[in-house]
Design a protein around this motif. Structure first.
Motif, mmCIF file in Angstrom:
data_model
loop_
_atom_site.group_PDB
_atom_site.id
_atom_site.type_symbol
_atom_site.label_atom_id
_atom_site.label_comp_id
_atom_site.label_asym_id
_atom_site.label_seq_id
_atom_site.Cartn_x
_atom_site.Cartn_y
_atom_site.Cartn_z
ATOM 1 N N ALA A 2 63.436 -5.616 54.927
ATOM 2 C CA ALA A 2 62.065 -5.763 54.428
ATOM 3 C C ALA A 2 61.540 -4.436 53.905
ATOM 4 O O ALA A 2 60.867 -4.383 52.872
ATOM 5 N N ALA A 3 61.866 -3.339 54.623
ATOM 6 C CA ALA A 3 61.413 -2.026 54.169
ATOM 7 C C ALA A 3 62.048 -1.668 52.838
ATOM 8 O O ALA A 3 61.388 -1.122 51.946
ATOM 9 N N ALA A 4 63.337 -1.982 52.685
ATOM 10 C CA ALA A 4 64.011 -1.692 51.422
ATOM 11 C C ALA A 4 63.409 -2.493 50.283
ATOM 12 O O ALA A 4 63.213 -1.983 49.173
ATOM 13 N N ASP A 7 60.118 -0.841 49.315
ATOM 14 C CA ASP A 7 60.307 0.358 48.509
ATOM 15 C C ASP A 7 60.701 -0.002 47.083
ATOM 16 O O ASP A 7 60.238 0.623 46.120
ATOM 17 N N LEU A 8 61.554 -1.016 46.927
ATOM 18 C CA LEU A 8 61.970 -1.431 45.593
ATOM 19 C C LEU A 8 60.790 -1.971 44.809
ATOM 20 O O LEU A 8 60.609 -1.650 43.629
ATOM 21 N N GLY A 210 57.648 -4.001 57.610
ATOM 22 C CA GLY A 210 58.062 -3.077 56.567
ATOM 23 C C GLY A 210 57.237 -3.120 55.304
ATOM 24 O O GLY A 210 57.250 -2.165 54.530
ATOM 25 N N THR A 211 56.488 -4.198 55.087
ATOM 26 C CA THR A 211 55.787 -4.333 53.805
ATOM 27 C C THR A 211 54.552 -3.452 53.705
ATOM 28 O O THR A 211 54.055 -3.222 52.603
ATOM 29 N N ALA A 212 54.030 -2.939 54.813
ATOM 30 C CA ALA A 212 52.855 -2.062 54.752
ATOM 31 C C ALA A 212 53.148 -0.785 53.984
ATOM 32 O O ALA A 212 52.223 -0.043 53.623
ATOM 33 N N ARG A 213 54.426 -0.493 53.714
ATOM 34 C CA ARG A 213 54.789 0.693 52.937
ATOM 35 C C ARG A 213 54.519 0.506 51.449
ATOM 36 O O ARG A 213 54.496 1.488 50.704
ATOM 37 N N GLY A 216 50.328 -0.830 47.042
ATOM 38 C CA GLY A 216 49.209 -1.737 46.844
ATOM 39 C C GLY A 216 48.703 -2.325 48.142
ATOM 40 O O GLY A 216 47.493 -2.390 48.391
ATOM 41 N N LEU A 217 49.621 -2.757 48.998
ATOM 42 C CA LEU A 217 49.235 -3.343 50.274
ATOM 43 C C LEU A 217 48.624 -2.277 51.181
ATOM 44 O O LEU A 217 47.649 -2.548 51.899
ATOM 45 N N ARG A 218 49.174 -1.082 51.139
ATOM 46 C CA ARG A 218 48.622 0.003 51.939
ATOM 47 C C ARG A 218 47.183 0.301 51.507
ATOM 48 O O ARG A 218 46.298 0.524 52.344
#
Length: 236
Positions: A2-4, A7-8, A210-213, A216-218
């Motif tokens: 999810a983090a990857a 980042d993508l 992981g998506t909080a990175r 836009g979401l942050r």
């Protein structure tokens, strides 16, 4: 993974794109208008975020998050009814929302309750109760709070619209437990009281792990936190 993926997505789109939010009703009504306004101001247009909102009860919002139908869920859990979060979900507390007893001023006077004085729910055991519908966690909160006070509430009215409950409480139809955030901005005169055995609703944001990175979401999470903090300083 999810983090990857986050980042993508950030590399591809930066701050641009659509963000989909599912929120329970009172947060949608009290917090999200300010969020939409903030994101629409000139200084935020560089983020190019298109915010989409759907109102959903917490269980449905978390299911929509799991199915990737939304990017963020705004949900709640009570001290008497904690929220369980599914695997792959990353919750973060947003604000604390105290539950208040709402009743007609004349009834408060009869009980000897001064304005803002903490109420002992056991004294309301024989009053008619105004509650949300049984399909909601707010209904279960009322059952647990009154159960802890030693009684089963006699329900006169069920409505999942808190503005209906507060209007009827002001008219003397019964008493209600209402989270502060759910109080309407304008209503008939009400006597509002914290509880002697406090009940609090914690409001959370929840995204997939992981998506909080994602930039836009942050940014959206930062705006939500600022909006929630501001709401705590404004009388309900």
């Amino acid at each position: 993974m999810a983090a990857a993926e986050s980042d993508l997505a950030a590399l591809r789109g930066g701050e641009h794109g659509v963000l989909r939010v599912a929120s329970f009703a009172s947060a949608a009504r009290r917090l999200m208008p300010a969020v939409f306004a903030r994101l629409g101001t000139e200084e935020n247009r560089s983020h190019s975020l298109s915010l989409h909102l759907v109102e959903q009860e917490p269980d449905l919002a978390l299911e929509a998050l799991r199915k990737r139908e939304v990017d963020l869920a705004v949900v709640h859990g009570y001290t008497v009814l904690p929220r369980d979060f599914p695997a792959g979900c990353e919750p973060s507390p947003l604000m604390e929302d105290p539950v208040l007893l709402a009743l007609a001023p004349a009834r408060a006077t009869a009980l000897g309750l001064a304005e803002g004085e903490a109420a002992d729910l056991s004294r309301l055991a024989d009053d008619p109760w105004l509650t949300p519908g049984p399909e909601t966690s707010c209904y279960e909160m009322v059952q647990r709070a009154t159960g802890a006070a030693g009684f089963v509430p006699g329900i006169r009215v069920r409505s999942s619209d808190f503005s209906v409950l507060t209007s009827l409480a002001a008219a003397g139809a019964g008493v209600a437990l209402v989270p502060r955030l759910a109080l309407p901005e304008a209503n008939a005169p009400l006597s509002l009281h914290p509880l002697m055995q406090p009940v609090t609703r914690t409001v959370y944001t929840a995204g997939r792990t992981g998506t909080a990175r994602r930039p836009g979401l942050r940014h959206l999470l930062d705006v939500l936190k600022e909006t929630a903090a501001a709401s705590l300083t404004v009388p309900a």
